[in-house]
Design a protein around this motif. Structure first.
Motif, PDB file in Angstrom:
ATOM      1  N   PRO A  95       0.815  -1.219   0.000  1.00 17.23           N
ATOM      2  CA  PRO A  95       0.000   0.000   0.000  1.00 17.23           C
ATOM      3  C   PRO A  95       0.850   1.271   0.000  1.00 17.23           C
ATOM      4  O   PRO A  95       0.444   2.291  -0.565  1.00 17.23           O
ATOM      5  N   THR A  96       2.045   1.211   0.604  1.00 12.92           N
ATOM      6  CA  THR A  96       2.913   2.392   0.634  1.00 12.92           C
ATOM      7  C   THR A  96       3.338   2.782  -0.777  1.00 12.92           C
ATOM      8  O   THR A  96       3.248   3.950  -1.171  1.00 12.92           O
ATOM      9  N   LEU A  97       3.789   1.786  -1.556  1.00 12.46           N
ATOM     10  CA  LEU A  97       4.238   2.099  -2.918  1.00 12.46           C
ATOM     11  C   LEU A  97       3.043   2.468  -3.805  1.00 12.46           C
ATOM     12  O   LEU A  97       3.142   3.344  -4.662  1.00 12.46           O
ATOM     13  N   ARG A  98       1.915   1.829  -3.539  1.00 10.23           N
ATOM     14  CA  ARG A  98       0.712   2.152  -4.316  1.00 10.23           C
ATOM     15  C   ARG A  98       0.302   3.612  -4.077  1.00 10.23           C
ATOM     16  O   ARG A  98      -0.017   4.336  -5.018  1.00 10.23           O
ATOM     17  N   ASP A  99       0.344   4.039  -2.827  1.00  8.74           N
ATOM     18  CA  ASP A  99       0.024   5.437  -2.506  1.00  8.74           C
ATOM     19  C   ASP A  99       1.029   6.388  -3.155  1.00  8.74           C
ATOM     20  O   ASP A  99       0.664   7.470  -3.621  1.00  8.74           O
ATOM     21  N   ALA A 100       2.300   5.984  -3.167  1.00 14.26           N
ATOM     22  CA  ALA A 100       3.327   6.832  -3.794  1.00 14.26           C
ATOM     23  C   ALA A 100       3.043   6.946  -5.288  1.00 14.26           C
ATOM     24  O   ALA A 100       3.135   8.033  -5.872  1.00 14.26           O
ATOM     25  N   ALA A 101       2.659   5.823  -5.914  1.00 14.36           N
ATOM     26  CA  ALA A 101       2.383   5.830  -7.350  1.00 14.36           C
ATOM     27  C   ALA A 101       1.190   6.733  -7.665  1.00 14.36           C
ATOM     28  O   ALA A 101       1.159   7.390  -8.710  1.00 14.36           O
ATOM     29  N   GLN A 102       0.225   6.794  -6.735  1.00 12.51           N
ATOM     30  CA  GLN A 102      -0.944   7.664  -6.928  1.00 12.51           C
ATOM     31  C   GLN A 102      -0.562   9.140  -6.994  1.00 12.51           C
ATOM     32  O   GLN A 102      -1.317   9.953  -7.518  1.00 12.51           O
ATOM     33  N   LEU A 103       0.586   9.479  -6.407  1.00 16.06           N
ATOM     34  CA  LEU A 103       0.998  10.887  -6.372  1.00 16.06           C
ATOM     35  C   LEU A 103       1.587  11.345  -7.702  1.00 16.06           C
ATOM     36  O   LEU A 103       1.850  12.524  -7.903  1.00 16.06           O
ATOM     37  N   MET A 104       1.843  10.388  -8.610  1.00 15.24           N
ATOM     38  CA  MET A 104       2.457  10.752  -9.888  1.00 15.24           C
ATOM     39  C   MET A 104       1.431  11.408 -10.802  1.00 15.24           C
ATOM     40  O   MET A 104       0.306  10.921 -10.924  1.00 15.24           O
ATOM     41  N   ALA A 105       1.868  12.454 -11.479  1.00 18.64           N
ATOM     42  CA  ALA A 105       1.053  13.007 -12.559  1.00 18.64           C
ATOM     43  C   ALA A 105       0.947  11.942 -13.646  1.00 18.64           C
ATOM     44  O   ALA A 105       1.726  10.979 -13.670  1.00 18.64           O
ATOM     45  N   GLU A 106       0.012  12.104 -14.559  1.00 13.93           N
ATOM     46  CA  GLU A 106      -0.233  11.098 -15.598  1.00 13.93           C
ATOM     47  C   GLU A 106       1.064  10.698 -16.319  1.00 13.93           C
ATOM     48  O   GLU A 106       1.299   9.523 -16.567  1.00 13.93           O
ATOM     49  N   ASP A 107       1.916  11.686 -16.633  1.00 14.75           N
ATOM     50  CA  ASP A 107       3.180  11.390 -17.321  1.00 14.75           C
ATOM     51  C   ASP A 107       4.364  11.460 -16.353  1.00 14.75           C
ATOM     52  O   ASP A 107       5.499  11.715 -16.752  1.00 14.75           O
ATOM     53  N   GLY A 108       4.065  11.250 -15.075  1.00 16.21           N
ATOM     54  CA  GLY A 108       5.094  11.407 -14.047  1.00 16.21           C
ATOM     55  C   GLY A 108       6.056  10.230 -13.965  1.00 16.21           C
ATOM     56  O   GLY A 108       5.860   9.185 -14.592  1.00 16.21           O
ATOM     57  N   THR A 109       7.097  10.438 -13.174  1.00 21.12           N
ATOM     58  CA  THR A 109       8.131   9.420 -12.965  1.00 21.12           C
ATOM     59  C   THR A 109       8.223   9.114 -11.480  1.00 21.12           C
ATOM     60  O   THR A 109       8.090  10.017 -10.651  1.00 21.12           O
TER      61      THR A 109
END
Ligand code: ZN
Length: 384
Positions: free
Chosen positions: A185-199
Motif C-alpha cells: 500500500p505504501t508504494l501504491r500510494d506513492a504511485a498515486q501521487l504521480m502526474a499522468e506522465d510522471g516518474t
C-alpha cells in the motif's frame, strides 16, 4: 511455513522462516549495534525476502526511529559512495544527478520526496533542478526550518502520502520503502501521487550485492531486482530502469505508470539467496569468533556491516578502520577510528564488506601493511 503472516508482496501464505537468522547480531539503519533475535522469512511463491512484522519488530522499529541519528559517526555529514578505485562522492548527489539526467524534460516540474529526512536529497535536487518546486513528506515537521532554506522548497507534508491531493512530475522514495511496515500500500500510494506522465524513483538496498543488509533490524524488506519489480508491477508501475550497478549495494529503480503485467519471478532464486546469505553470515561470525578468541581485532568499516560485527565482538575490538576522512580520528564507544596506514600490523582487521568489495579494498590497501581478513565467498558456486 509461518501461519500468522502473509507475503508482503504477493500475499501468498507461503512464508518460510529461516531459524538461523535469530542467531545473528543485528544493527540499526543508523549504524548502531542492535541485539540479535530477529525473525526473517522468504516467500516460496514469489521469492521476496522479508522480516516478520510481529509486535516485537514493530516495537523495535519504533524505538530505533525515536533514537535516530543520521550519520552519527561522521557528525551529520553524508555517507560517501566509495568506488572500488577509492574515489568518493556524496551518495545522494550521485543519485540526484542520475535521476535528473533521466528525466529528459526541459522546464519546470514538481517533485515530492517521500520520507525526506533532513532534506539531503532535496538539497541536491534543489541544485540539479533549480526551476522545480520541491515538496517532502516526513513523520514530523522537525526538519522544516532547514528545508525552508532551499530556495525552491514549497511544502512539507506530515500526513501519509494517501492523504495528499496534489500530483507531481517526480515522486522519490530514497531509502524509505525497505523500512515500511506495509510496502505494497505504501508504494501504491506513492504511485498515486504521480502526474499522468510522471516518474517514480525508488532507491533501496540490494540483497544480491549487500548481504549485511539482512542484519538491519528496522529493514522489513530485503529487495532483489526481481522482488522490487514484482512489487512495482502490482502497484501499476512499469520500470524504465531497474539496476543494481548504479550505486554500490543498492537498487536504483525508475518507473512510469503501467505495470499490471502479473510479473512472476523465480521464487527459487529468492529462496536460495535468503538461505545462502544467512548461511554466509553465520559462517562469517564463526570465522570472526575463532580469530577473536586468539587475538584482539580491528574492524574495517563503521557503517551498518562494521557496527553489526562490532555488536557481536565488542570486547575483542581494539579499533575501527575507515577511509572516510570525516570519520578518521573520531571514536566510537571509546575505540578509535583509524586510517588504514596507522593500523598496528599485528592486529587482524575484519573487512566488514561484501566479499568482492572486501577483496578489492584489501588489495588496494596492501601497501599500508594492514592485516586484512576478508569474509568467505558468498555464493554456493564460489565455495566449490
Ligand atoms: Zn510472495
Amino acid at each position: 511455513m509461518v501461519d500468522a503472516f502473509r507475503c508482503q508482496i504477493c500475499a501468498a501464505d507461503k512464508l518460510e522462516e529461516i531459524p538461523d537468522y535469530g542467531l545473528l547480531p543485528r544493527v540499526t539503519s543508523d549504524a548502531k549495534p542492535w541485539p540479535g533475535g530477529g525473525r526473517l522469512s522468504v516467500c516460496h511463491s514469489c521469492g521476496a525476502i522479508q522480516k516478520l512484522p510481529d509486535q516485537k519488530w514493530r516495537e523495535e522499529a519504533a524505538l530505533i526511529y525515536r533514537n535516530y541519528e543520521m550519520y552519527h559517526l561522521s557528525q551529520g555529514s553524508e555517507q560517501l559512495v566509495f568506488a572500488d578505485s577509492g574515489a568518493v562522492s556524496p551518495r545522494s548527489q550521485h543519485l540526484v544527478d542520475y535521476v535528473a539526467a533521466q528525466l529528459k524534460c526541459s522546464g519546470a516540474g514538481s517533485l515530492i520526496d517521500i520520507g525526506c529526512g533532513n532534506g539531503e536529497a532535496l538539497t541536491n535536487f534543489s541544485r540539479a533542478l533549480p526551476d522545480w518546486k520541491l515538496y517532502g513528506t516526513e513523520l514530523t515537521d522537525r526538519a522544516l526550518p532547514s528545508l525552508q532554506r532551499l530556495k525552491n522548497f514549497a511544502e512539507l507534508y506530515t500526513v501519509s502520502p494517501g492523504e495528499i491531493a496534489e500530483r507531481f512530475s517526480l515522486v522519490t522514495m530514497i531509502h524509505s520503502l525497505e523500512h515500511m511496515a506495509e510496502p505494497l500500500p505504501t508504494l501504491r500510494d506513492a504511485a498515486q501521487l504521480m502526474a499522468e506522465d510522471g516518474t517514480l524513483f525508488v532507491e533501496v538496498p540490494d540483497i544480491e550485492t549487500s548481504p549485511f543488509d539482512l542484519l538491519v533490524a528496522d529493514h522489513l524488506m530485503h529487495f532483489s531486482r526481481a522482488s522490487l519489480g514484482q512489487l512495482a508491477d502490482r502497484c501499476g508501475l512499469a520500470p524504465t530502469a531497474l539496476a543494481n550497478d548504479m550505486i554500490p549495494k543498492e537498487i536504483t529503480f525508475l518507473a512510469r505508470r503501467g505495470g499490471g503485467q502479473g510479473l512472476g519471478g523465480a521464487a527459487s532464486s529468492g529462496v536460495e539467496i535468503a538461505h545462502s546469505t544467512v548461511r554466509w553470515l553465520v559462517d562469517l561470525m564463526s570465522q570472526i569468533r575463532e580469530l577473536s578468541d586468539k587475538s584482539a581485532i580491528g574492524i574495517f568499516g563503521t557503517s551498518v556491516a562494521g557496527m553489526a560485527v562490532y555488536g557481536a565482538f565488542r570486547e575483542h575490538v581494539q579499533f575501527f578502520v575507515d577511509e572516510d576522512s570525516s570519520r578518521i580520528g573520531r571514536t566510537y564507544d571509546g575505540k578509535p577510528v583509524m586510517a588504514p596506514k596507522d593500523v598496528p600490523a599485528d592486529v587482524p582487521v575484519i573487512m566488514a564488506l561484501p566479499p568482492n568489495r572486501a577483496k578489492k579494498a584489501a588489495m588496494r590497501l596492501a601497501s599500508t601493511g594492514m592485516r586484512a581478513v576478508c569474509p568467505p565467498p558468498l555464493t554456493a558456486e564460489a565455495m566449490n
